[in-house]
Every structure is written in C-alpha cells, then in structure tokens.
Motif scaffolding. Sequence first.
Motif, PDB file in Angstrom:
ATOM      1  N   HIS A  49       0.969  -1.085   0.097  1.00 54.18           N
ATOM      2  CA  HIS A  49       0.062   0.054  -0.056  1.00 54.18           C
ATOM      3  C   HIS A  49       0.752   1.260   0.034  1.00 54.18           C
ATOM      4  O   HIS A  49       0.345   2.292   0.201  1.00 54.18           O
ATOM      5  CB  HIS A  49      -0.924  -0.025   1.266  1.00 54.18           C
ATOM      6  N   PHE A  50       2.119   0.953  -0.110  1.00 58.71           N
ATOM      7  CA  PHE A  50       3.194   2.017  -0.011  1.00 58.71           C
ATOM      8  C   PHE A  50       2.816   3.024   1.370  1.00 58.71           C
ATOM      9  O   PHE A  50       3.200   4.249   0.932  1.00 58.71           O
ATOM     10  CB  PHE A  50       2.938   3.121  -1.217  1.00 58.71           C
ATOM     11  N   LEU A  51       2.952   2.397   2.275  1.00 67.18           N
ATOM     12  CA  LEU A  51       2.620   2.824   3.482  1.00 67.18           C
ATOM     13  C   LEU A  51       3.487   3.041   4.512  1.00 67.18           C
ATOM     14  O   LEU A  51       4.011   2.036   4.629  1.00 67.18           O
ATOM     15  CB  LEU A  51       1.364   2.413   4.325  1.00 67.18           C
ATOM     16  N   SER A  52       4.069   4.261   5.126  1.00 63.02           N
ATOM     17  CA  SER A  52       5.115   4.132   6.138  1.00 63.02           C
ATOM     18  C   SER A  52       4.483   4.511   7.290  1.00 63.02           C
ATOM     19  O   SER A  52       3.886   5.680   7.584  1.00 63.02           O
ATOM     20  CB  SER A  52       6.132   5.131   5.527  1.00 63.02           C
ATOM     21  N   VAL A  53       4.705   3.628   8.531  1.00 62.90           N
ATOM     22  CA  VAL A  53       3.985   3.835   9.735  1.00 62.90           C
ATOM     23  C   VAL A  53       4.727   4.900  10.394  1.00 62.90           C
ATOM     24  O   VAL A  53       5.984   4.828  10.895  1.00 62.90           O
ATOM     25  CB  VAL A  53       3.989   2.611  10.527  1.00 62.90           C
TER      26      VAL A  53
END
Length: 289
Positions: free
Chosen positions: A83-87
């Motif tokens: 999802h190309f998500l960086s937490v």
Amino acid sequence: MRPPIDSGTVLITGACSGIGRELARQLAHRARTLVLVSQTVERLEALRDELQLSNPTLGVVLLACDMSRPGEVGDMLAELSRHFLSVDVLVSAASVAEPGLFAEQRWGCIERMLMANVVAPLLLARRLLGPMLARGRGGLLYVSSGAGQLFLPGAATYAATRRCLDGFIESLRLELEGTPICVTQVAPGPVDDTRARAVGGLQGTRPFFEVSAAQCAREALAGFERGVPLVYPGRGHRWVMTLLPRLPRAVRRVLGRRVARALHPPAGAETPVLPEGSRGPLEAGPSLA
C-alpha cells in the motif's frame, strides 16, 4: 519531541475492541491514515464506517492478522509495503489473556499468550523502528498492563508476558534517548469491558478502580504526547501502582497468596464454571488488564 500523530500514519493492533478501538476513535480526527489490525477484517468494518463518517478525509486501511502467529505479522507488514504506507506511530494494543492455573493450561494457550503479548510487539518494533529512525520521526505506544508489576496466581503466564514487555519497553526507551522516537507504555488496571469480565468469571461485578476504555485511551495519548515513560490510567490505580514498589516483596507475596487460596476451594466445594466460549483470546481488552 512529540510523536508524529498529526497528519501521520498510525498503525493500531487490537483495534476491534476495548482500548484499541477507543484509541482509533480519538486519533481519527488527527491522523492522515489509520491502519486498523484485527484477526478478521469483518470485525473492523463498522468502526471504519463510523470513523470515516465523522472524518471524511481520513484514510482507513483494514488488515487481518493473528498476532499470535509471527508469520502473519510479517505478511501484514508486507501488505503495508504494497500500500506504499510508512508507519509513523505504532500503537500496540492487541493482547491475549487466558486465565487458568499454569499446571492445568494447555501448552497451546500458553504459547499463544507468549507470541501475541511478547513476540509480536517486539517483531513490530524491530521491523518499524529502523525506517522511523531513518526518517527522523516516529513513536511507539504500548498498551500493556499493571499485571506486569503484580504476583497473579491463576494468571502466571499472562503476568509473565506483561513483565517481559515492561522490561523491553523501559530498556528500549533508554536505547532511544537522544533520538526523535517517542516511547510510552500504558499499564492500566481494570478496564470497563463486559466481555473481559465474563472471561475472568467476574460477570455482574465492577472491579475496584475500574476506568472506561475511553478514559484509558485519553490518558494514554496525553501521556504519549508529553513523552511520559509510563502511564497508569485512573487516579486510584495510579496511586496504588505508585505505592506498590515500596511494599516489601514478602508483603506482595502475602497479597498474592490470598488470591491463590481463592483458586483452590475446599474439598467438596462447587467449582465455578466459566461461561461457554470464555477461554478464547482477547484483543485490546484483556480480562486481567
């Protein structure tokens, strides 16, 4: 430095109920994206609809993950990458609590608590901390339990997992001093959770110093933003937990012994029966936390 909650991506495990759900509600008007994790996505859909109705610009990603299975934790993190998500902030609120005498518990129950309450939080931290340090921003908020400071006959494994997590969080926080990463542990006492009371055989009762999940979440976030190392939600619980370390270990053993005696009824006494289905895992609302 404050944790990057505002306009950030916040990952919440155990988001389907209890403290995890309340944290999601209180973060929804601030975060850009909430990643909500539970054993099944279906248990999160109503919460997603509620949050997006009141916060139309909020992005919500639902992911299924059994935190007692490290392989699924790895798969969940891989899905985040897709999802190309960086937490930016990890909220570790999932837990498993299965009460019972240690000698009588099935090993599968013991292993599930160890994996969900110890291995999964450490694995998430190990995988997410490096990128946070590289970006120069991040936060780790752990929902643990006051049980980590107690002697709890009838919940020996659960207490052990909480004490292990306490040692990890305190040590990690010291390792990260001087970095932009915020680390806070929340150690609640009894939290208003009807399902949790049923699992503990306490249906119809309200434990001393019980607080609502909403209050617990509110105090947790306030402490997290102030950089407080350890939050004890509720004035009464905070007073007791502050006093507890000052008691001699022998005194704490005496208190624990009283609990142990209640677990061994006299010969011929009727043994209480837990409600059907009450031995399953709990997320973000452990019966002993």
